[in-house]
Design an enzyme around this catalytic site. Structure first.
Site, mmCIF file in Angstrom:
data_model
loop_
_atom_site.group_PDB
_atom_site.id
_atom_site.type_symbol
_atom_site.label_atom_id
_atom_site.label_comp_id
_atom_site.label_asym_id
_atom_site.label_seq_id
_atom_site.Cartn_x
_atom_site.Cartn_y
_atom_site.Cartn_z
ATOM 1 C CE1 TYR A 151 -3.035 3.100 1.373
ATOM 2 C CE2 TYR A 151 -1.394 3.212 3.164
ATOM 3 C CZ TYR A 151 -2.373 3.700 2.591
ATOM 4 O OH TYR A 151 -2.905 4.921 2.830
ATOM 5 C CE LYS B 90 -1.838 7.537 0.005
ATOM 6 N NZ LYS B 90 -2.976 7.804 -0.483
#
Ligand SMILES: NC(=O)C1=CN([C@@H]2O[C@H](COP(=O)(O)OP(=O)(O)OC[C@H]3O[C@@H](n4cnc5c(N)ncnc54)[C@H](OP(=O)(O)O)[C@@H]3O)[C@@H](O)[C@H]2O)C=CC1
Ligand SMILES: CC(C)CCC[C@@H](C)[C@H]1CC[C@H]2C3=C(CC[C@]12C)[C@@]1(C)CCC(=O)C[C@@H]1CC3
Length: 345
Positions: free
Chosen positions: A144, A148
């Site tokens: 994740y 990002k």
């Protein structure tokens, strides 16, 4: 010849506006006199002054109608960090963000404010008062966060003052508040399963937790300060409560506020981290046969047992940011908002 109508500066779009942060942002924008177009994969509420557009941000045809006549876009959509679907993170956070940028350019949007994350510089080891000039994590704590980082780079690199397309990234840390679907629910679930008895390490590690309304405030300040001659163009800004707190004190205050016991027995950090790593490996090896999700993942142990707090001096100086809600008040308002998660409820 048809003249192009310049979009009103009080008309904006919130991509991810049905989510936790997105909905708080929408509510504050309405209060400040904006009309808001919400784009999300799901619709979770209805409000006067809000037009909903349901769709996938990876599909330009879905997205474009939501950006019509809009001058300002907030992009705060992402799959939940707890998902272990790498393909989904890559598709939504990287390819989807490219589509968001392209669509903004096509629709004549002038400003794009991205919700990034302070974790883009975190590698699972101590960060004390980290500033925005820290390098991006070479070994991010999870996939994740890896996406990002890519997402933030794409948005900041797209900033083009000459063309009049201005971008900025907000990096919040540990957002909490009413309607948060992650932090308090995970904490209470862990407590209800009798697993919140232990403190990992000596319990003195400091962490930033940021009340959702302060995060919203940072976003709106950035949007309103974003002009072609402003120094904030193409830059990231940490937004925190500016009150680092011991991770275990924060957890204890929320737990006790909801009627659960605070954790009290200490376990060595390296022992728990090693066990979490072992469990994670086991889960990976056994995945074709049995599927289980351990509570103590190496990433969670690192988040719970290291210092990670950030300076928001740049936001104070360049955005005029100051937290509006103190940690104490934020915790009280959060605890009050979860009557259904109280012990015995
Ligand atoms: N919460 C935190 O502590 C922190 C959050 N952030 C960032 O803040 C932002 C907001 O987070 P938060 O409010 O907690 O997250 P939420 O999951 O509550 O909100 C995100 C919203 O985006 C939607 N969404 C996901 N994929 C798509 C898609 N392909 N197209 C359209 N909409 C989509 C989600 O729908 P669905 O729920 O159905 O997936 C959800 O409604 C995120 O970018 C996150 O990375 C940064 C730091 C800390
Ligand atoms: C970036 C952080 C400031 C915000 C963290 C959000 C979540 C990752 C955390 C919310 C509840 C936390 C939690 C744990 C790890 C981190 C969270 C999931 C534990 C699993 C850590 C190990 C324990 O002893 C139990 C904790 C429950 C709560």
């Amino acid at each position: 010849m048809a003249t192009r109508v310049r979009p009103s500066s009080k008309r904006c779009a919130v991509i991810g506006g049905s989510g936790f942060l997105g909905r708080h942002l929408v509510e504050k924008l309405l209060e400040r006199g904006y009309s808001v177009s919400v784009f999300d994969i799901r619709q979770s509420y209805e409000l006067p002054g809000v037009t909903f557009h349901q769709g996938d941000l990876c599909d330009e045809q879905d997205l474009l109608p939501a950006l019509k006549d809009v001058s300002l876009v907030f992009h705060c959509a992402s799959p939940a960090p707890a998902s272990d679907d790498r393909g989904l993170f890559e598709r939504v956070n990287i390819q989807g963000t490219r589509i968001v940028i392209q669509s903004c350019l096509k629709a004549g949007v002038q400003k794009l404010v991205l919700t990034s994350s302070a974790s883009v510089v975190f590698e699972g080891t101590d960060i004390k008062n980290g500033r925005e000039d820290l390098p991006y994590a070479r070994k991010p704590i999870d996939y994740y966060t890896e996406t990002k980082i890519q997402q933030e780079k794409l948005v900041l690199e797209a900033c083009d003052q000459e063309k009049g397309f201005l971008t900025v990234a907000i990096r919040p840390h540990g957002i909490f508040g009413p309607r948060d679907p992650q932090l308090v629910p995970i904490l209470v679930d862990t407590a209800r399963r009798g697993k919140m008895k232990f403190i990992i390490g000596d319990g003195t590690n400091l962490v930033d937790f940021t009340f959702v309304e302060n995060v919203v405030h940072g976003h709106i300040l950035a949007a309103e300060r974003l002009r072609s001659d402003s120094p904030i163009c193409g830059k990231p800004y940490h937004i925190t409560n500016d009150e680092p707190i011991k991770f275990w004190d924060f957890m204890s205050e929320v737990l006790v506020g909801l009627g659960y016991a605070a954790p009290r027995y200490h376990l060595p950090y390296s022992l728990v981290y090693g066990l979490a790593l072992l469990l994670w490996l086991l889960a990976l090896i056994l995945r074709p046969l049995v599927s289980f999700k351990p509570t103590f993942t190496p990433m969670r142990v690192a988040l719970a047992g290291t210092h990670h707090y950030y300076s928001c001096d740049r936001a104070k100086q360049e955005l005029g940011y100051k937290p509006l809600v103190s940690l104490k008040e934020g915790i009280a308002r959060t605890v009050e908002s979860y009557p259904h998660l109280r012990q015995g409820a």
